[in-house]
Design a protein around this motif. Structure first.
Motif, PDB file in Angstrom:
ATOM      1  N   VAL A 500       0.852  -1.187   0.000  1.00 12.55           N
ATOM      2  CA  VAL A 500       0.000   0.000   0.000  1.00 12.55           C
ATOM      3  C   VAL A 500       0.891   1.241   0.000  1.00 12.55           C
ATOM      4  O   VAL A 500       2.117   1.133   0.089  1.00 12.55           O
ATOM      5  N   ALA A 501       0.261   2.402  -0.105  1.00 11.80           N
ATOM      6  CA  ALA A 501       0.989   3.668  -0.049  1.00 11.80           C
ATOM      7  C   ALA A 501       0.274   4.596   0.922  1.00 11.80           C
ATOM      8  O   ALA A 501      -0.960   4.595   1.006  1.00 11.80           O
ATOM      9  N   PHE A 502       1.046   5.368   1.679  1.00 12.66           N
ATOM     10  CA  PHE A 502       0.481   6.320   2.628  1.00 12.66           C
ATOM     11  C   PHE A 502       0.452   7.711   2.026  1.00 12.66           C
ATOM     12  O   PHE A 502       1.420   8.143   1.405  1.00 12.66           O
ATOM     13  N   SER A 503      -0.653   8.399   2.235  1.00 11.63           N
ATOM     14  CA  SER A 503      -0.680   9.814   1.872  1.00 11.63           C
ATOM     15  C   SER A 503       0.047  10.605   2.956  1.00 11.63           C
ATOM     16  O   SER A 503       0.264  10.125   4.067  1.00 11.63           O
ATOM     17  N   ARG A 504       0.424  11.811   2.596  1.00  8.26           N
ATOM     18  CA  ARG A 504       1.074  12.691   3.578  1.00  8.26           C
ATOM     19  C   ARG A 504       0.151  12.924   4.774  1.00  8.26           C
ATOM     20  O   ARG A 504       0.587  12.894   5.929  1.00  8.26           O
ATOM     21  N   ASP A 505      -1.124  13.145   4.521  1.00 10.62           N
ATOM     22  CA  ASP A 505      -2.081  13.414   5.590  1.00 10.62           C
ATOM     23  C   ASP A 505      -2.205  12.214   6.534  1.00 10.62           C
ATOM     24  O   ASP A 505      -2.416  12.381   7.731  1.00 10.62           O
ATOM     25  N   ALA A 506      -2.078  11.003   5.997  1.00 10.24           N
ATOM     26  CA  ALA A 506      -2.163   9.812   6.844  1.00 10.24           C
ATOM     27  C   ALA A 506      -1.029   9.795   7.864  1.00 10.24           C
ATOM     28  O   ALA A 506      -1.232   9.462   9.042  1.00 10.24           O
ATOM     29  N   ILE A 507       0.174  10.144   7.432  1.00 10.39           N
ATOM     30  CA  ILE A 507       1.326  10.150   8.343  1.00 10.39           C
ATOM     31  C   ILE A 507       1.175  11.242   9.392  1.00 10.39           C
ATOM     32  O   ILE A 507       1.391  11.007  10.590  1.00 10.39           O
ATOM     33  N   VAL A 508       0.785  12.435   8.956  1.00 11.59           N
ATOM     34  CA  VAL A 508       0.615  13.548   9.900  1.00 11.59           C
ATOM     35  C   VAL A 508      -0.496  13.235  10.901  1.00 11.59           C
ATOM     36  O   VAL A 508      -0.349  13.468  12.106  1.00 11.59           O
ATOM     37  N   LYS A 509      -1.607  12.672  10.411  1.00 12.77           N
ATOM     38  CA  LYS A 509      -2.718  12.342  11.311  1.00 12.77           C
ATOM     39  C   LYS A 509      -2.337  11.219  12.273  1.00 12.77           C
ATOM     40  O   LYS A 509      -2.757  11.216  13.436  1.00 12.77           O
ATOM     41  N   ALA A 510      -1.546  10.250  11.804  1.00 14.80           N
ATOM     42  CA  ALA A 510      -1.128   9.161  12.689  1.00 14.80           C
ATOM     43  C   ALA A 510      -0.320   9.705  13.864  1.00 14.80           C
ATOM     44  O   ALA A 510      -0.495   9.273  15.008  1.00 14.80           O
ATOM     45  N   VAL A 511       0.558  10.656  13.585  1.00 17.05           N
ATOM     46  CA  VAL A 511       1.353  11.255  14.660  1.00 17.05           C
ATOM     47  C   VAL A 511       0.465  12.089  15.577  1.00 17.05           C
ATOM     48  O   VAL A 511       0.524  11.978  16.803  1.00 17.05           O
ATOM     49  N   ALA A 512      -0.384  12.932  14.994  1.00 21.03           N
ATOM     50  CA  ALA A 512      -1.220  13.833  15.790  1.00 21.03           C
ATOM     51  C   ALA A 512      -2.250  13.073  16.627  1.00 21.03           C
ATOM     52  O   ALA A 512      -2.407  13.334  17.831  1.00 21.03           O
ATOM     53  N   LEU A 513      -2.944  12.130  16.016  1.00 19.79           N
ATOM     54  CA  LEU A 513      -3.992  11.411  16.736  1.00 19.79           C
ATOM     55  C   LEU A 513      -3.413  10.448  17.765  1.00 19.79           C
ATOM     56  O   LEU A 513      -3.973  10.290  18.858  1.00 19.79           O
ATOM     57  N   SER A 514      -2.307   9.790  17.439  1.00 18.16           N
ATOM     58  CA  SER A 514      -1.682   8.903  18.426  1.00 18.16           C
ATOM     59  C   SER A 514      -1.154   9.697  19.608  1.00 18.16           C
ATOM     60  O   SER A 514      -1.182   9.226  20.749  1.00 18.16           O
TER      61      SER A 514
END
Length: 868
Positions: A500-514
């Motif tokens: 799969v591939a991650f969007s930029r928003d997915a990485i930023v949201k993973a950090v912020a939400l976690s």
């Protein structure tokens, strides 16, 4: 002359100057000025294209001619394989044809292919540099495409035309995909900008092209590249002008995120990166000697360790982002002559191992301090040490031998992970830590140990024979920005594993939400774990791109709290939340309204994130619905009544009760056992904490909750911080019950009672604690009508329970009225009602079922005459 300041990137600022038709850019920190060509003329672009095509045609003609001549001279194909002039001519022509074909495919000039650029950027005699001469053939080719489109449309050659051409670059297409913007959307928006550019009678171009060239050159120079590539031009596009930046803003793309994502795609090629396979590590070349060739081999150590310097040389260790201060501190300690051993103290996942990897990479790159450059960093494997030693008595002998080898080698820095565990190794007469402690005084022996703060306090702090030789370096969590960067560099491995591939928003949201919702792990590990799980979920459903909404949906399912964007259905539900709560709680309009408002504020993100979601003090007589409203709130917000942690605060009336909540003191026998409150909230951070009879707790316990209400966290007895920002805290009190009853008996409203209640509360709580509650809610005693409504609700629940077991019992209205009358008591609310239903209705039904009077699938009418 005019000058314009511009921000070229985050590290440099430059000023453009134009005078006499020549534009220059002065940039601090680069040591010289940059001079582009006086103009990037359209004719020059066309000329470059013609020259490129001419070179290719000449190569093809010469190559074909040599082949024909060689073949004619040879007269026989077999002669082509023997040395001769004709053979050389034929093969030379064949190679030229291949070169020309390759150049056409790669869209590069044949001249550049034949003579690859090895130049270093140099100044001219006047101290300037010809910027455009440093552009790669690919860059010129892409710019030419943009110019040709502008010329066809008879418009000014603006950077937007260049960007339109660059959209064909695979790396740029992948970048916009990762930013969750389809290419069609970019092209549509770009066409809007192109359509309003001014017409041009003759060949013309925007002066912004000059600035674009200069900025791209600065970017290439900063990155240490030899020539300006298309990626440099694409990366600096938002920096050209306010208009160019506005293009990204109109698409709701953060220019900074665009630059970082493009850099990410450029460095990784947009493809996943796999870890080095273990079988490749088997063939590592062992580099054991220092530069002076004075070191000695360490065979015993090699059997129970991993040489991190060897692993780093083949790229088998992960790189480090940031942490320059901690790295510098470690190097300074290792370079000293006294107290030159390092103890890295930090929680699991804080990056202690990554720091050591960073040190190793600095050593092999020659960037470390000279006192450290000749060192090998070797990680001891305690498990291999124990399993390879055989009998327990031989473990001490093996470890002694290893320590002697290290001292004799003189170039080893021994890494001991979890150094506190050494006290558990060894024989009864001598543990392993004593052997290590004895070697610490040697000048040729150095150790880096890692441990947690809890283990340091519990085990090592008492071992002064060890700790006095170490310099402690505290290792903290990485910053949010560094966590995003680290996650970005490590996601390619996850992508390659799951396809799969991650969007930029997915990485930023993973950090912020976690960061906001996961508190039992540190960043970036908790974000990476979330990304890994999201990749698995996407792979299972056949998806290819993991977006930010997928991360929010996954975490929402894990914690039971809605995190996704509010849908129209949910909006309607939130607006009618009072109705749902009133289905559980009769009357108490003020309390229900306050709870509903708090939930709505939290859902739209208006609450204070550093405090609990909400904190209420429910005051009023017993049995009026305080606990029931708390259960209803847990059901609505945390999606289940089971997410309540209830404490009877009358059990915490002494100072010892405080230690039950946060854990026993460190010097007591029960130390490190954990407290009831802190342990529960740490394991269940999404919970409603219900504090019954709050006023009966010890005053020191009030101080604990003052910290929770004010700061959103609580430290237990051993210093561990527990997060309360995802909890709702409800304290109940009967302190004002008499005051409320007296007020209502006089026929007065509770509206004007708040000041008197606050004065009453000062007898129990400090004013600052009272003020920390979001709302102090007064519950009114229940009247006969409310008790009747509750009776109907409770009797309906009894009928539902019986129906689930196939007993059809119907209660008469008169029976319900009689139950309500028997259960009415202004002082005790609905509590007597519950006892009446249990003792005089449910008990009778149970006997009749056992006697066979009430049978399954048969209707049974229960009248007032049958009350027990």
């Amino acid at each position: 002359m005019k000058s314009v300041s511009t921000n070229t990137n985050t590290e440099s600022e430059g000023t453009f100057h134009e005078e006499g038709g020549v534009v220059t850019l002065e940039v601090q920190g680069l040591g010289y000025r940059f001079l582009p060509l006086p103009r990037i003329w359209s004719s020059e672009l066309e000329l470059l294209g013609k020259i490129e095509k001419s070179i290719l045609v000449i190569l093809l003609i010469v190559g074909v001619g040599l082949i024909v001549r060689g073949m004619a001279a040879a007269r026989d194909l077999r002669l082509l394989f023997f040395p001769s002039a004709s053979t050389g001519a034929a093969w030379g022509g064949f190679l030229l044809v291949l070169m020309a074909r390759y150049a056409l495919i790669r869209r590069r000039s044949a001249a550049r292919f034949l003579f690859p650029s090895q130049r270093v950027i140099t100044k001219r005699s006047d101290g300037t540099v010809n910027v455009v001469s440093t552009f790669s053939p690919q860059s010129i080719a892409w710019l030419r495409k943009g110019f040709q489109r502008a010329a066809r449309q008879r418009r000014v050659f603006h950077p937007f035309y260049g960007l339109a051409a660059f959209l064909a670059l695979p790396v740029l297409r992948r970048t916009f995909t990762r930013l969750e913007h389809p290419l069609s959307e970019i092209e549509t928006k770009l066409k809007e900008y192109l359509d309003v550019l001014p017409q041009a009678e003759a060949e013309n171009y925007s002066e912004l092209i000059q600035r674009w060239a200069l900025l791209a050159f600065v970017m290439a120079e900063r990155r240490g590249d030899r020539e300006v590539l298309p990626e440099h031009l694409a990366m600096v596009f938002p920096l050209i002008s306010v208009e160019c930046a506005a293009f990204f803003t109109a698409l709701d793309i953060d220019p900074k995120a665009y630059g970082e994502t493009l850099d990410w795609m450029w460095r990784s090629g947009g493809r996943g990166m796999t870890q080095r396979k273990p079988k490749e590590l088997h063939y590592l070349k062992r580099v054991r000697m220092n530069r002076a060739w004075t070191a000695r081999p360490t065979p015993a150590l090699d059997r129970v360790s991993d040489d991190l310097t060897d692993l780093a040389r083949v790229g088998a260790l992960t790189s480090i982002v940031g942490r320059s201060e901690e790295l510098a501190a470690i190097e300074r300690i290792l370079a000293r002559t006294e107290k030159r051993h390092v103890l890295l103290v930090g929680p699991e996942g804080s990056g202690r191992t990554a720091l050591i990897y960073g040190l190793v990479y600095r050593i092999i790159r020659g960037e470390a301090l000279k006192e450290v450059l000749d060192k090998r960093v070797v990680a001891l494997d305690s498990g291999a040490l124990v399993s390879g030693a055989g009998a327990q008595e031989s473990l001490d002998h093996t470890l002694t031998k290893i320590l002697r080898e290290i001292e004799e080698a003189g170039n080893v820095i021994l890494l001991i992970p979890h150094i506190h565990t050494l006290t558990a190794l060894g024989s009864e007469k001598l543990d392993a830590s004593q052997l290590v402690a004895g070697a610490l005084s040697s000048e040729r022996f150095q150790i880096i140990g890692t441990t947690t703060e809890e283990a340091f306090n519990r085990v090592l702090e008492q071992r002064t024979d060890i700790t006095r030789s170490f310099e402690v370096v505290k290792v903290r969590e990485v910053s949010i920005d560094d966590a995003v960067t680290i996650a970005t560099t490590r996601t390619p491995t996850i992508e390659a594993t799951h396809g799969v591939a991650f969007s930029r928003d997915a990485i930023v949201k993973a950090v912020a939400l976690s960061e906001r919702y996961i508190h039992d792990r540190l960043r970036p590990e908790k974000a990476l774990a979330l990304l890994d799980e999201a990749a698995v979920a996407a792979s299972q459903r056949g998806g290819r791109i993991v977006e930010g909404k997928d991360i929010a949906h996954l975490l929402s399912e894990k914690i039971g709290i809605p995190l996704e964007a509010i849908t129209s259905d949910e909006s309607a539900h939130l607006l009618k939340l009072e109705e749902e709560l009133h289905a559980r709680v009769i009357d108490q309009d003020q309390a229900v309204a306050a709870i509903a408002e708090a939930v709505r504020r939290s859902r739209v993100g208006l609450r204070e994130e550093r405090r609990p979601i909400a904190s209420f003090l429910f005051m009023g007589p017993t049995g009026v619905g305080k606990t029931e409203l708390a259960k209803a709130l847990a059901s609505v917000y945390y999606r289940g009544e089971e997410n309540i942690f209830r404490l009877d605060m009358s059990e915490f009336a002494t100072v010892e009760g405080m230690y039950r909540l946060i854990g026993a003191p460190r010097d007591s026998e029960e130390a490190y056992a954990g407290g009831e409150l802190t342990e529960y909230v740490e394991k269940h951070p999404y919970t409603l904490v219900l504090l019954d009879e709050f006023e009966k707790a010890h005053p020191k316990i009030f101080d604990l909750f003052l910290q929770v209400f004010d700061e959103g966290h609580l430290s237990d007895s051993i210093g561990k911080t527990v997060d309360f920002t995802n909890t709702i805290i409800i304290a109940t009190s009967n302190a004002a019950a008499e005051l409320i009853l007296e007020t209502l008996e006089r026929g007065e409203s509770l509206t004007n009672l708040q000041e008197r209640v606050n004065l009453l509360l000062t007898q129990y709580f400090k004013p600052e604690l009272i003020n920390r509650f979001d709302r102090i809610i007064l519950f009114e005693p229940l009247g006969k009508e409310e008790v009747m409504a509750i009776a109907e609700k409770e009797m309906a629940e009894v009928a539902t329970k019986l129906s689930s077991q196939n007993y059809e019992v119907v209660f008469s209205k008169e029976l319900t009225s009689e139950v309500a009358a028997l259960g009415y008591d202004p002082k005790f609310g609905a509590r007597p009602l519950k006892r009446v239903i249990q003792d005089r209705v449910e008990a009778v039904i149970a006997k009749k079922i056992l006697a066979g009077e009430i049978k399954k699938h048969e209707a049974y009418y229960f009248d007032v005459a049958m009350l027990g």
